[in-house]
Design a protein around this motif. Structure first.
Motif, PDB file in Angstrom:
ATOM      1  N   LEU A   4      41.594  -2.138  -6.343  1.00  0.00           N
ATOM      2  CA  LEU A   4      40.597  -2.823  -5.130  1.00  0.00           C
ATOM      3  C   LEU A   4      40.622  -4.026  -4.833  1.00  0.00           C
ATOM      4  O   LEU A   4      39.940  -5.495  -5.759  1.00  0.00           O
ATOM      5  CB  LEU A   4      39.104  -2.599  -5.654  1.00  0.00           C
ATOM      6  CG  LEU A   4      38.021  -2.454  -4.119  1.00  0.00           C
ATOM      7  CD1 LEU A   4      38.683  -1.595  -2.843  1.00  0.00           C
ATOM      8  CD2 LEU A   4      36.640  -2.507  -4.543  1.00  0.00           C
ATOM      9  N   ASP A   5      40.764  -5.127  -3.297  1.00  0.00           N
ATOM     10  CA  ASP A   5      41.050  -6.144  -3.685  1.00  0.00           C
ATOM     11  C   ASP A   5      39.964  -6.846  -2.568  1.00  0.00           C
ATOM     12  O   ASP A   5      39.217  -6.201  -2.744  1.00  0.00           O
ATOM     13  CB  ASP A   5      41.708  -6.338  -2.251  1.00  0.00           C
ATOM     14  CG  ASP A   5      43.598  -6.361  -2.974  1.00  0.00           C
ATOM     15  OD1 ASP A   5      43.854  -7.079  -4.055  1.00  0.00           O
ATOM     16  OD2 ASP A   5      44.545  -5.983  -1.916  1.00  0.00           O
ATOM     17  N   ALA A   6      39.808  -7.848  -3.113  1.00  0.00           N
ATOM     18  CA  ALA A   6      38.378  -8.016  -2.370  1.00  0.00           C
ATOM     19  C   ALA A   6      38.424  -8.522  -1.180  1.00  0.00           C
ATOM     20  O   ALA A   6      39.204  -9.518  -0.678  1.00  0.00           O
ATOM     21  CB  ALA A   6      37.524  -9.748  -2.614  1.00  0.00           C
ATOM     22  N   ALA A   7      37.024  -8.270  -0.924  1.00  0.00           N
ATOM     23  CA  ALA A   7      37.295  -8.040   0.585  1.00  0.00           C
ATOM     24  C   ALA A   7      37.446  -9.613   2.123  1.00  0.00           C
ATOM     25  O   ALA A   7      38.364  -9.893   2.616  1.00  0.00           O
ATOM     26  CB  ALA A   7      35.651  -7.401   1.656  1.00  0.00           C
ATOM     27  N   SER A   8      37.345 -10.280   1.060  1.00  0.00           N
ATOM     28  CA  SER A   8      37.216 -12.088   1.523  1.00  0.00           C
ATOM     29  C   SER A   8      38.982 -12.045   1.211  1.00  0.00           C
ATOM     30  O   SER A   8      39.403 -13.063   1.996  1.00  0.00           O
ATOM     31  CB  SER A   8      36.819 -12.931   0.545  1.00  0.00           C
ATOM     32  OG  SER A   8      37.197 -12.823  -0.683  1.00  0.00           O
ATOM     33  N   CYS A   9      40.113 -11.798   0.933  1.00  0.00           N
ATOM     34  CA  CYS A   9      41.384 -11.755   0.934  1.00  0.00           C
ATOM     35  C   CYS A   9      41.403 -10.020   1.807  1.00  0.00           C
ATOM     36  O   CYS A   9      42.940 -11.081   2.102  1.00  0.00           O
ATOM     37  CB  CYS A   9      41.443 -12.147  -0.303  1.00  0.00           C
ATOM     38  SG  CYS A   9      41.903 -10.020  -0.847  1.00  0.00           S
ATOM     39  N   VAL A  10      41.050  -9.860   2.376  1.00  0.00           N
ATOM     40  CA  VAL A  10      41.668  -8.783   3.371  1.00  0.00           C
ATOM     41  C   VAL A  10      42.439  -9.476   4.504  1.00  0.00           C
ATOM     42  O   VAL A  10      43.827  -8.804   4.899  1.00  0.00           O
ATOM     43  CB  VAL A  10      40.609  -7.324   3.441  1.00  0.00           C
ATOM     44  CG1 VAL A  10      41.396  -6.342   4.299  1.00  0.00           C
ATOM     45  CG2 VAL A  10      39.770  -6.853   1.895  1.00  0.00           C
ATOM     46  N   PRO A  11      42.229 -10.044   5.489  1.00  0.00           N
ATOM     47  CA  PRO A  11      42.767 -10.273   5.895  1.00  0.00           C
ATOM     48  C   PRO A  11      44.158 -10.991   5.944  1.00  0.00           C
ATOM     49  O   PRO A  11      45.016 -10.721   6.218  1.00  0.00           O
ATOM     50  CB  PRO A  11      41.641 -11.493   6.855  1.00  0.00           C
ATOM     51  CG  PRO A  11      41.189 -10.854   6.888  1.00  0.00           C
ATOM     52  CD  PRO A  11      40.507 -10.458   5.407  1.00  0.00           C
ATOM     53  N   ASN A  12      44.399 -11.764   4.928  1.00  0.00           N
ATOM     54  CA  ASN A  12      45.219 -13.172   4.659  1.00  0.00           C
ATOM     55  C   ASN A  12      46.261 -11.034   3.711  1.00  0.00           C
ATOM     56  O   ASN A  12      47.278 -11.556   4.321  1.00  0.00           O
ATOM     57  CB  ASN A  12      45.705 -13.235   3.209  1.00  0.00           C
ATOM     58  CG  ASN A  12      44.199 -14.796   3.696  1.00  0.00           C
ATOM     59  OD1 ASN A  12      44.367 -15.136   5.246  1.00  0.00           O
ATOM     60  ND2 ASN A  12      44.173 -15.704   3.492  1.00  0.00           N
ATOM     61  N   VAL A  13      45.513 -10.600   3.173  1.00  0.00           N
ATOM     62  CA  VAL A  13      46.436  -9.636   2.416  1.00  0.00           C
ATOM     63  C   VAL A  13      47.365  -8.930   3.377  1.00  0.00           C
ATOM     64  O   VAL A  13      48.536  -7.603   3.495  1.00  0.00           O
ATOM     65  CB  VAL A  13      46.240  -8.962   0.772  1.00  0.00           C
ATOM     66  CG1 VAL A  13      45.036  -8.093   1.597  1.00  0.00           C
ATOM     67  CG2 VAL A  13      47.120  -8.791   0.064  1.00  0.00           C
ATOM     68  N   VAL A  14      46.364  -8.106   4.052  1.00  0.00           N
ATOM     69  CA  VAL A  14      47.129  -6.907   5.304  1.00  0.00           C
ATOM     70  C   VAL A  14      47.543  -7.786   6.593  1.00  0.00           C
ATOM     71  O   VAL A  14      48.808  -6.878   6.458  1.00  0.00           O
ATOM     72  CB  VAL A  14      45.846  -6.513   5.850  1.00  0.00           C
ATOM     73  CG1 VAL A  14      45.826  -5.702   6.882  1.00  0.00           C
ATOM     74  CG2 VAL A  14      45.049  -5.661   4.063  1.00  0.00           C
TER      75      VAL A  14
END
Length: 531
Positions: free
Chosen positions: A340-350
């Protein structure tokens, strides 16, 4: 071409030149290219392997895809179809054969199993041609773009769905795809990713869904609640009016997705559906979670999500938004491990991983994109989900003891309202033969492995099963698993026919899965008992 396939084409009246004309070439067998590793609910109920171990075929037209399916030895013979170029109505024709059921103008994966469709080269684009999965299992679709599929206007395809599944579909992994439209229903488009009428154990991962009125649904109406066990993770939904997704009944796990510009509503849980919604990032959107456009309530367990400029409607008779704080109103147990990635980095990793032609990159669970060869299974990073004690347990492997006489009590398989189904069946055999009380009739899979199930309309308690081979037959069944179909939990594993005892379990459907055999395995009776 490999000689065996050329022979089948020639037998059908084709020539080698014909095969080349439809864009069909073949290579030596190789492993499936799903190198990022299947994740989510598609790992359950036996897992999803697609065409692993089968022949690899290259196709550059829709007709060639159909020909590859139709020239297999059987409808369950594993195959990997590597697709390149643009697939459209002009090059997608019906092909006939004993191992397929195809149609013009749509990619038909119907009444088949063990297939991988993989985009290669500079890309594979399905232009106005949808992919239709029906009465099928163990399918992988990876690294393709499906765009502008219409249900009205011209040309039409697949009911307007980019990828649509219906009618007893099991174990599908859709990964690193781009699904897009150019408008909503009024412009002739429907859903990008729809599932209805008994679809289970599906994962949509690392994909882009955009520019559509409808993202997708599980269940076509408030009474179509038999689908579920669906995972959505690391996807980008952008410029979608609603249905990201719409859930009717069943369980969905929705994590680490990036939602941008959901114009009317987002995750719409209805009609008893339960969704676990965690560590997603919602931006510039409206009503991102709740029950909308109905009074048939759905439920959610939400945690770790980030709301960035999200607005909410006021509650009403058919509007129950989860916001503004999105408190949970149920709990959902997930049977598999996941990073589970931290939500804060989701835009970048996606942004780095989602969609076709991104190199099949995945997240390592620590907000870092990695190459497929170091995919999720190679990164034992922070694991979310239940503790091992909460996961479905696997009993030690054991071989059953042959039992010529049935256990005492009533054979529940013969009870009123009981039924049978399975993954495949050889010609001349029937699912119902395993519950007719006769050792002269039987079910046999179309290949060396397969599933046979007994099911009931309501829960029954089962603690013992007896697998009987036909009279005069013995030893064809090799290794097996006995599975609680409702949850995917393995109740027992072993080898050979005979009596199987296990912890008493309440269920609606129990599956005997043959994972190896000598010759053609046959099951004459699948008996079940409460003790």
């Amino acid at each position: 071409m490999k000689r065996s396939v050329v022979v089948r084409l020639l037998a059908a009246g084709a020539t080698a030149a014909t095969a080349a004309a439809i864009g069909l070439t073949l290579q030596v067998p190789q492993a499936a290219a799903a190198v990022g590793g299947v994740t989510g609910y598609a790992t359950q109920n036996g897992g999803t392997t697609g065409g692993a171990g089968g022949q690899t075929v290259q196709a550059s037209t829709g007709t060639a895809i159909h020909a590859a399916l139709c020239n297999r030895a059987s409808s369950s013979t594993p195959i990997i179809i590597q697709v390149s170029g643009t697939i459209n109505h002009g090059n997608t024709a019906k092909v006939s054969g004993s191992s397929c059921n195809t149609a013009d103008g749509v990619i038909e994966l119907k009444e088949i199993s063990n297939v991988t469709i993989l985009g290669v080269g500079s890309g594979a684009i399905f232009d106005q041609v949808g992919i239709h999965i029906r009465d099928s299992s163990n399918i992988i679709i990876q690294n393709v773009t499906v765009r502008n599929v219409k249900k009205s206007g011209s040309p039409t395809s697949n009911g307007g769905d980019a990828i649509g599944m219906e009618s007893t579909v099991r174990r599908v992994w859709v990964d690193h795809v781009t699904l897009e439209a150019s408008g909503g229903e009024s412009e002739g488009y429907d859903g990008l990713f729809d599932m209805k009428n008994d679809v289970e154990y599906v994962t949509l991962s690392y994909s882009i869904l955009r520019n559509s009125g409808r993202g997708g649904l599980i269940g076509s109406s408030e009474t179509d609640t038999g689908s579920g066990y669906i995972t959505f993770h690391h996807n980008l939904y952008t410029n979608i009016d609603s249905r990201t997704p719409l859930l009717r009944g069943g369980i969905a796990h929705i994590y680490n997705n990036h939602y941008v510009s959901l114009n009317e509503s987002g995750i719409n849980s209805r009609a008893g559906a339960r969704a676990k919604v965690e560590n997603n990032y919602f931006k510039n959107s409206k009503d991102v979670l709740g029950t909308f456009y109905t009074d048939a309530a759905g439920y959610w367990q939400a945690s770790g999500n980030i709301l960035d400029n999200v607005t909410w409607s006021s509650p009403g008779s058919d509007t129950n938004p989860a916001g503004p704080s999105m408190p949970s109103n149920t709990t959902v147990s997930i049977p598999y491990s996941y990073s589970l990635d931290a939500a804060s980095c989701v835009p970048n990793v996606v942004a780095a991983t989602a969609g076709a032609n991104k190199g099949l990159q995945v997240s390592n669970g620590s907000c870092t994109p990695v190459s497929p060869t170091a995919g999720p299974s190679a990164s034992p990073t922070r694991t979310a989900g239940p503790s091992p004690s909460a996961s479905p347990t696997r009993s030690p492997s054991t071989s059953p003891t042959a039992s010529p006489n049935p256990p005492s009590g009533t054979n529940l398989s013969l009870a009123s309202g009981a039924g049978a189904d399975g993954s495949s069946k050889a010609d001349g055999t029937s699912y119902g033969n395993v519950r007719d009380g006769s050792l002269s009739t039987y079910w046999s899979p179309s290949g060396a492995t397969g599933d046979i199930s007994v099911k009931w309309g309501s829960n029954v308690t089962v603690a013992r099963a007896v697998i009987r081979e036909p009279s005069g037959t013995s030893g064809s069944i090799g290794s097996w698993q006995l599975i609680n179909y409702d949850t995917g939990a393995v109740l027992k594993s072993g080898s050979g026919a005979g009596t199987i005892t296990f912890t008493a379990t309440s269920l609606k459907k129990i599956t005997f899965r043959i994972t190896s055999s000598s010759g053609a395995p046959k099951v004459a009776e699948f008996e079940t008992y409460a003790s």
